[in-house]
Design a protein around this motif. Structure first.
Motif, mmCIF file in Angstrom:
data_model
loop_
_atom_site.group_PDB
_atom_site.id
_atom_site.type_symbol
_atom_site.label_atom_id
_atom_site.label_comp_id
_atom_site.label_asym_id
_atom_site.label_seq_id
_atom_site.Cartn_x
_atom_site.Cartn_y
_atom_site.Cartn_z
ATOM 1 N N UNK A 1 67.947 73.142 55.185
ATOM 2 C CA UNK A 1 68.723 71.553 54.902
ATOM 3 C C UNK A 1 68.604 70.960 56.505
ATOM 4 N N UNK A 2 68.880 71.619 57.545
ATOM 5 C CA UNK A 2 68.975 71.006 58.965
ATOM 6 C C UNK A 2 67.605 70.402 59.166
ATOM 7 N N UNK A 3 66.633 71.195 58.709
ATOM 8 C CA UNK A 3 65.340 70.791 59.267
ATOM 9 C C UNK A 3 64.734 69.474 58.274
ATOM 10 N N UNK A 4 65.169 69.230 57.173
ATOM 11 C CA UNK A 4 64.888 68.244 56.269
ATOM 12 C C UNK A 4 65.522 67.013 56.781
ATOM 13 N N UNK A 5 66.808 67.298 57.447
ATOM 14 C CA UNK A 5 67.670 66.093 57.786
ATOM 15 C C UNK A 5 66.989 65.705 59.351
ATOM 16 N N UNK A 6 66.650 66.544 60.129
ATOM 17 C CA UNK A 6 66.553 66.014 61.456
ATOM 18 C C UNK A 6 64.925 66.119 61.888
ATOM 19 N N UNK A 7 64.009 66.573 61.003
ATOM 20 C CA UNK A 7 62.483 66.619 61.331
ATOM 21 C C UNK A 7 62.016 65.009 61.348
ATOM 22 N N UNK B 1 63.872 52.259 55.891
ATOM 23 C CA UNK B 1 64.089 51.064 56.405
ATOM 24 C C UNK B 1 63.035 49.948 56.175
ATOM 25 N N UNK B 2 61.923 50.518 55.868
ATOM 26 C CA UNK B 2 60.680 49.361 55.844
ATOM 27 C C UNK B 2 60.745 48.779 54.534
ATOM 28 N N UNK B 3 60.818 47.502 54.473
ATOM 29 C CA UNK B 3 60.713 46.722 53.291
ATOM 30 C C UNK B 3 59.500 45.820 53.416
ATOM 31 N N UNK B 4 59.137 45.431 54.681
ATOM 32 C CA UNK B 4 58.120 44.558 54.991
ATOM 33 C C UNK B 4 57.023 45.086 56.139
ATOM 34 N N UNK C 1 69.033 56.529 55.118
ATOM 35 C CA UNK C 1 68.960 55.889 53.907
ATOM 36 C C UNK C 1 69.698 57.097 52.909
ATOM 37 N N UNK C 2 69.894 56.383 51.755
ATOM 38 C CA UNK C 2 70.663 57.315 50.699
ATOM 39 C C UNK C 2 69.359 58.187 50.098
ATOM 40 N N UNK D 1 68.399 46.205 61.036
ATOM 41 C CA UNK D 1 69.430 46.123 60.144
ATOM 42 C C UNK D 1 69.494 47.200 59.148
ATOM 43 N N UNK D 2 68.565 47.451 58.550
ATOM 44 C CA UNK D 2 68.650 48.319 57.450
ATOM 45 C C UNK D 2 68.744 49.879 57.921
ATOM 46 N N UNK D 3 68.421 50.023 59.036
ATOM 47 C CA UNK D 3 68.281 51.261 59.827
ATOM 48 C C UNK D 3 69.617 51.361 60.635
ATOM 49 N N UNK D 4 70.312 50.306 60.500
ATOM 50 C CA UNK D 4 71.797 50.218 61.294
ATOM 51 C C UNK D 4 71.722 50.557 62.673
ATOM 52 N N UNK D 5 70.577 50.061 63.436
ATOM 53 C CA UNK D 5 70.591 49.991 64.615
ATOM 54 C C UNK D 5 70.346 48.685 65.531
#
Length: 743
Positions: free
Chosen positions: A44-50, A166-169, A229-230, A285-289
């Motif tokens: 799980x940790x690898x999937x979240x952090x890779x 986060x990429x929509x365009x 993202x979710x 904005x979408x990435x909240x940074x």
């Protein structure tokens, strides 16, 4: 459990480090990615952090002896698929197949696995079968075939693990998240960040859609990329999924992000396109940074010192390269401007530039400290890393170099070096006044004058030396040969006054076939020299020759004098130096032919350098004999300077002594009845075939084409003027060669 993280090229070492950080063990690189052992928490940790893996697969079974499609089906049917799916769960199959003689269609392999799964589930659930949903299945299985070896996996992460959401365009130039993170990982910025001494300032002056700035912000903020993202990972649908363990791993990641909120983060992202900057802001904005990045519309080519952020920082950027712009010329100018701005305005900064055309990096005009290779959508790219010296550091380096030179020149020359020095001084005293009177700035000053120092030394523009050492016999001790070369370099520096850094040394050996066109290095550093009123590009490091044969200087001048109003053909044109002279002399049209794309491109650049870009100048990549037999045009003036020998890939071997009759007769087929063929050859034992003397008017002009700087070697080349016969001689008349004596 055994997991396999798929990877793009040149990233396995990064993924190994990510697996190690996640708590995995038994980590090893295999074809296509990295394999490791992990419990659920580490997986799980690898999937979240890779940040760089593209997919994580959980290994089910392997078989190293599958010989046909039926055996593949039988082996697949033995696997307990009921542990993973049932009639109420949808599934799909993906596949990779390579080096497999029995599986010509990779999709057929997926079909055989699908059939085996369905048949197995039917047998376990009274004939009921699961549904196949290729678009949105609950469980995805993956089949990997490599020769006789087959591995079965269940998709643990889901495809596109690197996609943050986060990429929509996008802009015209899109840099993938995993490639961006590999560039950041290789950078000095990341290394400084992980020292734990604060977050260093970062600038991307060509931000495009903002990926570098956003990924760096996520990194600096210690945000798990898998939680941007979710995301719904595939493991949520697997029977082994443990929600409690997953929540613990998520809480751990959230705690890290919360703690990192205390960090001071300064990231700047510029682009000269307002649309790109707007897209970047939206993605941030979408990435909240977005609060961590300062986006601005700025043209890096025109910024001033006032635009540079205060302090010392790091640049990581991906400027445009060939696939994104229409004009190679504008790209070269752009990279020169980038180099100038960086070296002028960013003293003390570290810089990482990603580029898909290594040649463009040479125009940055800074030497990289190191480079890395990456792959961007099938394009092999380089990451060049630079440190920009401050004005004070540059001055200190200059002073140290001057001091080292003083110390070196203060040392007395040895007996051998003194002999070489005396000969060079004598040669220069004789040649320099003559060359100056003739307006010649590039000439030979030494050519194996002494047997102990077997080399050719050419002086270019009183600024550069090309020292070409002739390969010593095998009987010569290598250490002794190296010592003599060092002595010759010392003597050359003293005699010419040219800094050692501008003395370019290479060893000349016989080159055949494709090696004639192979690069010896990849600096792509070109210099401009002058000859007879035109300019040429030369390269002292990358190729066997510099791009100009200095011994042909008188021939080129004669071509200029003969070309006015003529249709000119240059065979074996090399870098087109003769073509430039023909254009200068007022040729009506020019045609340049060579088998090397590298040299043809060089020839075109030489023409462009001198402003000869009209539509009447043509360049053809072709075997010259094939060109002569495949075309029908006539020319008033032909220059043919073939190699002594050539056996290039895909072409018939060429030997100038053996093939001279065929070549010259082919040239004469294209020569106007009143035209002239200038035939030149550097084969030292060359003799013109008697059959040619009987058929054509031949004038040996060799002595008049050997200038003073090559006078010691009368066999440096042979040159003939060849014309169609205009006077009919009786059969008893013996053909003669007219010799023009040099005045």
């Amino acid at each position: 459990m055994i997991f396999f993280a798929t990877s793009a090229l040149y990233m396995n070492d990064i993924i190994e480090e990510e697996a190690r950080a996640a708590g995995a063990t038994d980590i090893r690189t295999i074809s296509g990615g990295v394999e490791f052992s992990a419990d659920l928490a580490a997986a799980y940790r690898f999937c979240l952090w890779s940040r760089t893996a593209t997919r994580v697969l959980l290994g089910l079974f392997e078989d190293e002896d599958i010989l046909d499609a039926d055996e593949l089906y039988e082996a697949s049917a033995q696997i307990p698929w009921e542990d993973w799916v049932n009639p109420n769960i949808t599934f799909s199959v993906t596949e990779t197949v390579k080096n497999c003689p029995y599986m010509k269609n990779s999709h057929f392999a997926a079909i055989r696995l699908k059939d085996a799964i369905v048949d197995r589930i039917r047998s376990k659930f009274d004939g009921e079968r699961p549904l196949v949903d290729t678009e949105n299945s609950d469980v995805v299985f993956h089949l990997h075939i490599d020769g006789d070896k087959v591995a079965w996996y269940v998709d643990f992460s889901g495809r596109g693990l690197h996609r943050r959401g986060y990429r929509v365009a996008q802009t015209d130039a899109v840099l993938s998240e995993y490639l961006t993170c590999s560039v950041i990982y290789r950078s000095e910025w990341r290394k400084t960040l992980e020292k734990g001494e604060g977050v260093p300032m970062l600038l991307d002056p060509f931000c495009g859609s903002g990926t570098i700035a956003i990924e760096a912000a996520l990194w600096a903020a210690d945000r798990a990329p898998g939680l941007v993202s979710a995301r719904r990972f595939n493991f949520f649908n697997l029977p082994i999924h443990d929600p409690d363990v997953y929540e613990e791993v998520v809480d751990e990641a959230m705690e890290r992000a919360e703690k990192a909120k205390e960090r001071t983060i300064e990231i700047h992202a510029w682009d000269n396109d307002p649309k790109a900057v707007a897209i970047s802001k939206k993605h941030a904005e979408l990435a909240k940074v977005d609060h961590l990045i300062k986006f601005q519309v700025k043209d890096f080519r025109t910024i001033t010192e006032a635009d540079v952020p205060a302090g010392v920082g790091y640049i990581i950027t991906d400027p445009p390269y060939g696939l994104r712009m229409d004009s190679d010329t504008s790209l070269e100018v752009l990279y020169r401007q980038i180099g100038k701005q960086i070296s002028t305005l960013f003293g003390g900064w570290n810089v990482a530039i990603l580029c898909g055309q290594q040649e463009l990096l040479s125009h940055v005009d800074m030497k990289p400290d190191r480079t890395n290779t990456v792959n961007n959508g099938g394009v092999t790219c380089q990451i060049a890393h630079y440190y920009v010296f401050t004005a004070e550091e540059r001055q200190q380096m200059i002073e140290r170099a001057i001091e080292r030179k003083k110390e070196r020149l203060a040392q007395p020359l040895g007996d051998g070096a003194r002999m070489a020095y005396n000969r060079l001084v004598k040669n220069l005293a004789n040649l320099k006044p003559i060359m100056q009177q003739q307006g010649v700035s590039c000439y030979r000053i030494y050519d194996a004058d002494m047997p102990e120092y077997s080399a050719a030394i050419d002086l270019y523009e009183d600024r550069y030396i090309s020292l070409q050492e002739y390969a010593p016999p095998e009987t010569i001790d290598p250490e002794d040969a190296l010592r003599r070369l060092g002595e010759l370099i010392d003597a050359t520096e003293r005699a010419t006054g040219i800094d050692r850094e501008q003395i370019y040394v290479r060893q000349r050996t016989q080159q055949k076939g494709e090696k004639q066109y192979e690069k010896m290095a990849s600096t792509d550093k070109f210099y401009i020299i002058n000859e007879n009123g035109v300019k040429y590009l030369v390269n002292f490091t990358d190729y066997l020759d510099t791009g100009i044969f200095l011994d042909h200087r008188p021939i080129r001048k004669q071509i200029a004098e003969m070309s006015e109003g003529k249709r000119f053909l240059n065979l074996f044109c090399y870098t087109g130096t003769a073509t430039v002279q023909a254009a200068k002399g007022g040729a009506l049209s020019t045609v340049s032919v060579d088998a090397s794309a590298t040299y043809l491109d060089w020839a075109m650049k030489n023409m462009q350098l001198n402003g000869y870009t009209e539509m009447n100048h043509f360049f053809y990549r072709s075997d010259c004999l094939e060109f002569l037999f495949d075309t029908y045009d006539r020319y008033d003036l032909i220059f043919c300077d073939p190699p002594t020998f050539s056996n290039g890939k895909g072409r018939v071997n060429f030997d100038v002594d053996r093939d001279q009759v065929r070549l010259i007769k082919a040239c004469m087929m294209h020569l106007d009845p009143k035209g002239t063929l200038i035939f030149s050859c550097n084969y030292r034992k060359f003799r013109l075939d008697e059959r040619l003397l009987e058929e054509f008017d031949v004038q040996d002009i060799t002595p008049s084409t050997i200038a003073e700087d090559f006078a010691r070697d009368q066999k440096i080349h042979y040159t003939f003027l060849i014309k169609h016969r205009t006077v009919v001689r009786s059969k008893d008349t013996k053909p003669t060669i007219k010799v023009v004596r040099k005045k």
